[in-house]
Design an enzyme around this catalytic site. Structure first.
Site, PDB file in Angstrom:
ATOM      1  CG  HIS A   1      -2.214  -0.660   1.007  1.00  0.00           C
ATOM      2  ND1 HIS A   1      -2.907  -1.320   2.001  1.00  0.00           N
ATOM      3  CD2 HIS A   1      -2.972  -0.744  -0.102  1.00  0.00           C
ATOM      4  CE1 HIS A   1      -4.034  -1.793   1.499  1.00  0.00           C
ATOM      5  NE2 HIS A   1      -4.095  -1.454   0.226  1.00  0.00           N
TER       6      HIS A   1
ATOM      7  CB  CYS B   1      -5.341   3.759 -22.428  1.00  0.00           C
ATOM      8  SG  CYS B   1      -6.101   2.137 -22.345  1.00  0.00           S
TER       9      CYS B   1
HETATM   10  C1  PEP Z   1      -3.507  -2.196 -20.347  1.00  0.00           C
HETATM   11  O1  PEP Z   1      -3.629  -3.397 -20.152  1.00  0.00           O
HETATM   12  O2  PEP Z   1      -2.706  -1.697 -21.171  1.00  0.00           O
HETATM   13  C2  PEP Z   1      -4.325  -1.233 -19.573  1.00  0.00           C
HETATM   14  C3  PEP Z   1      -4.266   0.069 -19.824  1.00  0.00           C
HETATM   15  O3  PEP Z   1      -5.099  -1.726 -18.573  1.00  0.00           O
HETATM   16  P1  PEP Z   1      -4.537  -2.090 -17.109  1.00  0.00           P
HETATM   17  O4  PEP Z   1      -3.113  -1.596 -17.035  1.00  0.00           O
HETATM   18  O5  PEP Z   1      -5.449  -1.434 -16.144  1.00  0.00           O
HETATM   19  O6  PEP Z   1      -4.630  -3.588 -17.116  1.00  0.00           O
END
Ligand code: PEP
Ligand code: MG
Length: 541
Positions: free
Chosen positions: A189, A498
């Site tokens: 954490h 993303c």
């Molecule tokens: C990914 O898998 O690239 C993503 C953005 O989702 P997370 O990192 O939350 O799995």
């Protein structure tokens, strides 16, 4: 003249939250040792323990009130532990046998901590730190010790065995350079808190500079603590710090401007949001919207799911802060390596390949429906888009669309304003990337973190040799990204990326060559990414 032996020493640990610091090394007092105390009568000791636990609860409640959502979640977890009779009952039993309140309390915590520490799961092992935190807080109250948390010299680097979440939250990190821990883990954490707040942190140091040290360098990018640095070391780190400060200044300036390449092409730069409270107003003002809201933050660290109303309030609050800019809210991506203990789902041998993301939500409609209803109620009059994690088949999208339609009809019957937002998918399984033309999505967001681990068969949390294989620059990953972008263009659907690779300025040319013109990055990277975009020629890298 004989040269003096260098007093410089290098201790190695794990990088838990990036950054650099140079400053006086200050050792935090440890109170883990059991202080000897003679027991008075059992009644007196029981009363002392009861009062100390009540005081600890009041302190934690005050800290919750002063914390953001992530910090509050951690402290609420501690409050729940403290309110659980199975924690206090063994202490009361020990007092009945003649132990002091302090000794009874320490023994009770040790018993519980052993259960967590011996667990298979790193998540549960990391929670042992919460128990240590409670042990320390109640013990300090019982011994009457002052908090002694103030008065560090400016820019100090803290050295400690482990750092408890509540102690972390009690410290003024604007005045402290960073921390080095001889115990702890990047999954703890405290490490999560440090990353969210930009506090450099190294965990699991391979030694402890036992003597008094005046100055140290903390290189949390590489996981190093250098004590009594020689002049050359000091000046090379001072140069790095100065260069980083200069880039920070330029990045802060770039953050407020639209991202445009040297060739004049506009790039949309959105942000990934975990806990909205940890995202500052200048980042919200500088971004082109939220490209990924990870709704897990609402569910983790508590022993029941948030209600429809709680979720509605959180989603509306985010969109209101964005003042008309869009937000892509991702439905719950939990399970596998991010377990929710209260769901009672059996441990899996291969959690990354198991019941996670959309698979889990479709298997547990009682968990999914309140989230869907909250999203449908957020949509009217707001620039909301919704996306699904871990999609592998067209059937998963069809089932989800049917659930959205059923919930919309339900809300209409109840007379509650609701609307269907565009429904997109994360492209993060090889199945989704390879058969993208078969998936009925309104938009795509490429999750390169998971896509890389599944394409390269190398876990995203791997270390050593396997970590090197988890490389989003591998042609196999880049070809899939390019294929998804081409399909999106051909079918006139929006596409963005993303995953963490979008936050790495060095990888941006690869993404632009793949055809991407929209990315979503970590809030802390927004300025630097915009700065890097401005120096890329013509958008073709
Ligand atoms: C990914 O898998 O690239 C993503 C953005 O989702 P997370 O990192 O939350 O799995
Ligand atoms: Mg993912």
């Amino acid at each position: 003249m004989k040269p003096q032996p260098s007093p410089e020493r290098v201790f190695r640990g794990q990088p838990a939250a990036p950054g650099l610091a140079i400053g006086p090394l200050v050792r935090l007092l440890q109170r883990a040792a059991i202080p000897s105390a003679t027991a008075e009568s059992a009644d007196v000791e029981r009363r002392k323990l009861g009062q100390a636990v009540a005081q600890a609860q009041a302190e934690l409640q005050a800290l919750v009130a002063a914390s953001d959502a992530m910090g509050a979640g951690i402290l609420e977890f501690q409050l729940e532990l403290l309110g659980d009779p199975s924690l206090t009952e063994p202490a009361v039993a020990a007092i009945a046998e003649g132990a002091s309140a302090i000794a009874g309390w320490q023994a009770a915590i040790a018993e519980q901590a052993a259960i967590y520490e011996n667990g298979d799961d790193e998540y549960f092992r990391a929670r042992a730190a919460d128990l240590a935190d409670l042990r320390e807080r109640v013990t300090m109250i019982l011994t009457g010790e002052a908090a002694a948390l103030q008065g560090f010299p400016a820019g100090a680097i803290l050295l400690s065995a482990d750092l408890t979440p509540s102690r972390f939250l009690s410290l003024d990190w604007r005045r402290i350079g960073g921390a080095a821990l001889t115990a702890g883990s990047p999954a703890s954490h405290v490490a999560m808190l440090a990353r969210a707040r930009g506090v450099p942190l190294v965990t699991g140091l391979d030694g402890d500079p036992a003597e008094q040290i005046d100055e140290a360098v903390l290189d949390a990018d590489a996981g190093l603590l250098v004590t009594s640095p020689v002049a050359a070391t000091r000046s090379s780190y001072a140069d790095r710090l100065a260069a980083a400060a200069k880039i920070d200044r330029q990045a802060r300036q770039a953050m407020g401007q639209p991202a445009v390449t040297a060739g004049g092409e506009r790039i949309e730069v959105m942000i990934n949001v975990d806990d909205p409270a940890a995202v500052s107003e200048d980042v919200i003002a500088g971004c082109d919207g939220v490209g990924l809201m990870r709704t897990e933050f609402l569910f983790l660290g508590r022993n029941r799911a948030p209600t429809e109303e709680e979720q509605l309030a959180a989603y509306v609050a985010l969109l209101d802060r964005l003042k008309g800019k869009p937000a892509i809210i991702r439905t719950l991506d939990i399970g596998g390596d991010k377990p929710l203990p209260h769901l009672g789902i059996a441990a899996e041998a291969n959690p990354f390949l198991g019941l996670r993301g959309i698979r889990l939500c479709l298997a547990r409609p009682e968990l999914f429906r309140p989230q869907i209803r909250a999203l449908l109620r957020t949509a009217p009059g707001r620039a909301l888009l919704v996306m699904l994690p871990m999609v592998a088949t067209s059937g998963e999208i069809a089932q989800t669309r049917a659930l959205f339609a059923a919930c919309l009809a339900e809300l209409t019957r109840e007379g509650k304003p609701a609307a269907m937002p565009p429904l997109g998918i994360m492209v993060e399984t090889p199945a989704a990337a390879l058969a993208i033309d078969l998936l009925d999505a309104d938009f795509y967001s490429i999750g390169s973190n998971d896509l890389t681990q599944y394409v390269m068969a190398a876990a995203r949390d791997a270390s050593g040799l396997v970590a090197a294989l988890n490389d989003p620059r591998h042609p196999a990953v880049v070809r899939l990204i390019t294929q998804v972008v081409r399909h999106a263009e051909a079918s006139s659907k929006p596409v963005s990326l993303c995953g963490d690779m979008a936050s790495d300025p060095a990888l941006l040319p690869i993404l632009f060559r793949a055809g991407l013109r929209k990315i979503s990055v970590a809030p802390a990277a927004l300025g630097r990414v915009k700065l890097a975009i401005a120096s890329i020629g013509g958008g073709d890298g």
